[in-house]
Design a protein around this motif. Structure first.
Motif, PDB file in Angstrom:
ATOM      1  N   LEU A   1      -1.545  -2.707  -2.317  1.00  0.00           N
ATOM      2  CA  LEU A   1      -1.871  -4.091  -2.654  1.00  0.00           C
ATOM      3  C   LEU A   1      -2.180  -4.245  -4.137  1.00  0.00           C
ATOM      4  CD1 LEU A   1      -4.003  -5.227   0.420  1.00  0.00           C
ATOM      5  CD2 LEU A   1      -1.728  -6.015  -0.222  1.00  0.00           C
ATOM      6  N   GLU A   2      -2.656  -3.178  -4.775  1.00  0.00           N
ATOM      7  CA  GLU A   2      -2.875  -3.230  -6.226  1.00  0.00           C
ATOM      8  C   GLU A   2      -1.564  -3.493  -6.955  1.00  0.00           C
ATOM      9  OE1 GLU A   2      -4.849   0.261  -7.619  1.00  0.00           O
ATOM     10  OE2 GLU A   2      -6.711  -0.174  -6.540  1.00  0.00           O
ATOM     11  N   SER A   3      -0.479  -2.888  -6.434  1.00  0.00           N
ATOM     12  CA  SER A   3       0.828  -3.145  -7.056  1.00  0.00           C
ATOM     13  C   SER A   3       1.250  -4.594  -6.844  1.00  0.00           C
ATOM     14  CB  SER A   3       1.886  -2.189  -6.485  1.00  0.00           C
ATOM     15  OG  SER A   3       2.156  -2.481  -5.130  1.00  0.00           O
ATOM     16  N   VAL A   4       0.853  -5.181  -5.679  1.00  0.00           N
ATOM     17  CA  VAL A   4       1.140  -6.594  -5.423  1.00  0.00           C
ATOM     18  C   VAL A   4       0.406  -7.467  -6.444  1.00  0.00           C
ATOM     19  CG1 VAL A   4       0.815  -8.498  -3.792  1.00  0.00           C
ATOM     20  CG2 VAL A   4       1.567  -6.260  -2.963  1.00  0.00           C
TER      21      VAL A   4
ATOM     22  N   THR B   1       2.181  -7.254  -9.691  1.00  0.00           N
ATOM     23  CA  THR B   1       3.422  -8.028  -9.657  1.00  0.00           C
ATOM     24  C   THR B   1       3.128  -9.517  -9.797  1.00  0.00           C
ATOM     25  OG1 THR B   1       4.467  -6.374  -8.246  1.00  0.00           O
ATOM     26  CG2 THR B   1       5.488  -8.554  -8.319  1.00  0.00           C
ATOM     27  N   ARG B   2       2.114 -10.001  -9.053  1.00  0.00           N
ATOM     28  CA  ARG B   2       1.750 -11.415  -9.135  1.00  0.00           C
ATOM     29  C   ARG B   2       1.256 -11.752 -10.541  1.00  0.00           C
ATOM     30  NH1 ARG B   2       1.448 -14.522  -4.788  1.00  0.00           N
ATOM     31  NH2 ARG B   2       1.757 -13.583  -2.746  1.00  0.00           N
ATOM     32  N   SER B   3       0.519 -10.816 -11.144  1.00  0.00           N
ATOM     33  CA  SER B   3       0.030 -11.041 -12.499  1.00  0.00           C
ATOM     34  C   SER B   3       1.195 -11.186 -13.478  1.00  0.00           C
ATOM     35  CB  SER B   3      -0.878  -9.887 -12.924  1.00  0.00           C
ATOM     36  OG  SER B   3      -1.335 -10.067 -14.233  1.00  0.00           O
ATOM     37  N   LEU B   4       2.227 -10.350 -13.298  1.00  0.00           N
ATOM     38  CA  LEU B   4       3.413 -10.449 -14.145  1.00  0.00           C
ATOM     39  C   LEU B   4       4.114 -11.795 -13.952  1.00  0.00           C
ATOM     40  CD1 LEU B   4       4.890  -6.844 -13.779  1.00  0.00           C
ATOM     41  CD2 LEU B   4       3.869  -7.851 -15.831  1.00  0.00           C
TER      42      LEU B   4
ATOM     43  N   ARG C   1       4.741 -12.138   7.984  1.00  0.00           N
ATOM     44  CA  ARG C   1       6.185 -11.907   7.956  1.00  0.00           C
ATOM     45  C   ARG C   1       6.595 -10.986   6.801  1.00  0.00           C
ATOM     46  NH1 ARG C   1       5.604 -13.222  12.207  1.00  0.00           N
ATOM     47  NH2 ARG C   1       6.429 -14.970  13.402  1.00  0.00           N
ATOM     48  N   THR C   2       5.946 -11.123   5.658  1.00  0.00           N
ATOM     49  CA  THR C   2       6.316 -10.295   4.521  1.00  0.00           C
ATOM     50  C   THR C   2       5.569  -8.972   4.565  1.00  0.00           C
ATOM     51  OG1 THR C   2       4.549 -11.160   3.115  1.00  0.00           O
ATOM     52  CG2 THR C   2       6.642 -12.360   3.112  1.00  0.00           C
ATOM     53  N   LYS C   3       6.043  -8.010   3.763  1.00  0.00           N
ATOM     54  CA  LYS C   3       5.367  -6.717   3.698  1.00  0.00           C
ATOM     55  C   LYS C   3       3.949  -6.895   3.191  1.00  0.00           C
ATOM     56  CE  LYS C   3       5.574  -2.133   1.610  1.00  0.00           C
ATOM     57  NZ  LYS C   3       6.265  -1.232   0.666  1.00  0.00           N
ATOM     58  N   GLU C   4       3.779  -7.781   2.200  1.00  0.00           N
ATOM     59  CA  GLU C   4       2.446  -8.025   1.641  1.00  0.00           C
ATOM     60  C   GLU C   4       1.501  -8.560   2.708  1.00  0.00           C
ATOM     61  OE1 GLU C   4       0.323 -11.165  -1.412  1.00  0.00           O
ATOM     62  OE2 GLU C   4       2.503 -11.008  -1.342  1.00  0.00           O
ATOM     63  N   GLY C   5       1.955  -9.567   3.458  1.00  0.00           N
ATOM     64  CA  GLY C   5       1.119 -10.138   4.506  1.00  0.00           C
ATOM     65  C   GLY C   5       0.755  -9.120   5.564  1.00  0.00           C
ATOM     66  N   THR C   6       1.719  -8.272   5.947  1.00  0.00           N
ATOM     67  CA  THR C   6       1.472  -7.238   6.944  1.00  0.00           C
ATOM     68  C   THR C   6       0.426  -6.244   6.455  1.00  0.00           C
ATOM     69  OG1 THR C   6       3.759  -7.446   7.706  1.00  0.00           O
ATOM     70  CG2 THR C   6       2.559  -5.467   8.362  1.00  0.00           C
TER      71      THR C   6
ATOM     72  N   THR D   1      -7.260   3.320   2.082  1.00  0.00           N
ATOM     73  CA  THR D   1      -7.114   3.646   0.660  1.00  0.00           C
ATOM     74  C   THR D   1      -5.664   3.492   0.217  1.00  0.00           C
ATOM     75  OG1 THR D   1      -8.983   5.186   0.799  1.00  0.00           O
ATOM     76  CG2 THR D   1      -7.494   5.431  -1.085  1.00  0.00           C
ATOM     77  N   ARG D   2      -4.729   3.939   1.074  1.00  0.00           N
ATOM     78  CA  ARG D   2      -3.303   3.808   0.732  1.00  0.00           C
ATOM     79  C   ARG D   2      -2.890   2.340   0.668  1.00  0.00           C
ATOM     80  NH1 ARG D   2      -2.685   8.205   4.337  1.00  0.00           N
ATOM     81  NH2 ARG D   2      -1.867   6.856   5.982  1.00  0.00           N
ATOM     82  N   ILE D   3      -3.365   1.533   1.625  1.00  0.00           N
ATOM     83  CA  ILE D   3      -3.016   0.106   1.624  1.00  0.00           C
ATOM     84  C   ILE D   3      -3.567  -0.572   0.377  1.00  0.00           C
ATOM     85  CG2 ILE D   3      -3.387  -2.100   2.797  1.00  0.00           C
ATOM     86  CD1 ILE D   3      -3.412  -0.596   5.434  1.00  0.00           C
ATOM     87  N   GLU D   4      -4.803  -0.247   0.013  1.00  0.00           N
ATOM     88  CA  GLU D   4      -5.411  -0.857  -1.176  1.00  0.00           C
ATOM     89  C   GLU D   4      -4.607  -0.528  -2.424  1.00  0.00           C
ATOM     90  OE1 GLU D   4      -9.310   0.705  -0.829  1.00  0.00           O
ATOM     91  OE2 GLU D   4     -10.030  -0.897   0.504  1.00  0.00           O
TER      92      GLU D   4
END
Length: 464
Positions: free
Chosen positions: A211-214, A217-220, A148-153, A205-208
């Motif tokens: 996801l690195e930004s995700v 964000t989670r680390s923050l 449902r979320t952008k991350e999950g997609t 490569t673009r998705i990875e």
């Protein structure tokens, strides 16, 4: 008005959604091509592992997965197998026998509970004139519909492209055609299959990168939680073990909780309050399953980092299920892949869920088993649906969080009302008594990170 897509983007969209013609209601045949008992025994003797579940239980599970995306199951059957065949996985005689059934029942989709090679998949589709997907393809299809979320997609798309990259021979008759090259005479150019692989790799490569930004964000978020700090409690377990129902019960949330495999996919976190007032973060995660595709574990690593970072893991088990022990083993395998020891009793708590579905005799037997187990390894028998056992579970979580924390005795003067309030707000009060002179004697356990402020305010506190 949407902008028109380039030919490359159109082609990538086709590759990224290879199963889009699997529509709800498709007439489906489910096949379990499982090794015979004698062959399974020889595989286990050779140390090659294998799935320990009986064929009937495995067939029930793959049928449940197919029902999870609303396919119409015409029939499900077991195809005993002495050894996999390179061309079609199952024997040619069985292929011909099933071809007649598929034609007679007008079946449009065949689900094979195994891992098919691209060649095997293509050969079976030709023999049966029907679409064929294997276990990995079906799980990817479910995940694609649940996200449902952008991350999950993004995570599902990454896993799907990784799976599809090695299967470009399937269904495409034009993949060896060459496109014009460069140079004075014109070179051999790039075949369609090479172009498709390049498109997929560029998209991966673009998705990875996204996801690195995700991950950052989670680390923050985790860093900010550590400043507070709130301990993290993560729910893990086999799919459909009742994690989301338990999450809703403990947090008063309304996360989707249905009796189906992979009902929820995207992670959710909420604050909860423990018996002595300490706040914690409860995190619900994606369910595990036997033979979970490696690419999915890799794609969802960003999500599962909450599990890796958790202070306490609640391993939720459906004890009403006949294969609960095998399911627990599958969860342990995935936890080890994430670098977590499932036998770490200081961090992992077993939660025996769905007690409401047990007979009175079984429930009494499991309750007795739980109480006879050593306290550090004791499982908690609950029903997330009715709320039975939840107070005991919360107390157990509190005990595990308290391991290794110091306990102090504090003497608070009767005029220090602010100090007393501070203790109630920032520590776990274990015992309280009032002396004849009006002083209050408290035994308190400190929440992580509060010791410097505590000792600054109560320098004469005594360690117990």
């Amino acid at each position: 008005m949407t902008e028109p897509r380039s030919p490359g983007e159109e082609r990538l969209a086709q590759l990224a959604e290879p199963e889009k013609e699997v529509a709800a209601g498709t007439r489906t045949l489910v096949i379990g091509p499982y090794l015979t008992r004698r062959r399974r025994a020889s595989v286990e003797m050779d140390g090659e592992g294998g799935n320990p579940r009986p064929p009937e239980a495995r067939l029930d599970e793959i049928t449940g997965l197919a029902l999870a995306i609303d396919l119409t199951i015409v029939q499900s059957l077991i195809a005993p197998l002495a050894s996999p065949r390179p061309a079609t996985f199952i024997g040619s005689g069985k292929v011909d026998e099933l071809a007649g059934l598929i034609r007679a029942e007008e079946i449009g989709l065949v689900v094979m509970d195994c891992a098919l090679s691209p060649v095997q998949q293509r050969n079976l589709e030709k023999a049966w004139s029907a679409k064929v997907i294997d276990r990995t393809g079906l799980i990817l299809e479910i995940f694609g519909r649940r996200a449902r979320t952008k991350e999950g997609t993004l995570q599902v798309e990454l896993a799907h492209l990784s799976y599809q990259k090695g299967r470009l021979v399937r269904s495409w008759t034009h993949l060896e055609r060459q496109r014009g090259g460069f140079g004075f005479l014109g070179g051999p150019g790039e075949t369609q299959i090479e172009a498709d692989r390049r498109l997929i790799q560029e998209r991966m490569t673009r998705i990875e990168r996204d996801l690195e930004s995700v991950v950052k964000t989670r680390s923050l978020h985790r860093t900010s939680r550590r400043r507070v700090p709130y301990p993290i409690i993560a729910l893990v377990g086999y799919t459909n073990a009742g994690k989301s129902t338990l999450f809703n019960r403990m947090t008063q949330a309304d996360v989707l909780a249905e009796n189906m495999l992979f009902a929820t996919l995207d992670p959710t976190s909420r604050a909860i309050e423990l018996p002595h007032g300490e706040k914690a973060i409860l995190s619900d995660t994606v369910g595990f399953i036997s033979d979970l595709p490696t690419m999915l574990v890799a794609a969802f690593r960003a999500t599962l980092e909450d599990v890796v970072e958790a202070d306490v893991l609640l391993h939720v088990r459906d004890v009403s299920h006949g294969e609960t022990e095998a399911q627990a083993g599958d969860v342990a395998v995935v936890l080890r892949e994430l670098g977590i020891d499932p036998d770490d009793t200081k961090r992992v708590v077993e939660v025996w869920n769905k007690a409401d579905l047990l007979s009175p005799e079984d429930r009494e037997r499991l309750a007795a088993t739980s109480h006879r187990t050593d306290e550090e390894r004791r499982p908690i028998l609950i029903s997330a649906l009715t709320g039975d056992g939840i107070p005991e579970l919360l107390a157990t979580i509190e005990q595990h969080l308290a391991l290794g924390r110091l306990t102090y005795e504090v003497d608070v003067a009767p005029e220090d009302g602010q100090g007393l309030a501070w203790l109630h707000e920032n520590t776990e009060i274990l015992e309280r008594r009032t002396k004849e002179n009006g002083h209050t004697i408290l035994q308190v356990r400190l929440v992580s990170g509060k010791e410097p402020r505590f000792l600054n305010r109560f320098p004469e506190a005594r360690v117990l």
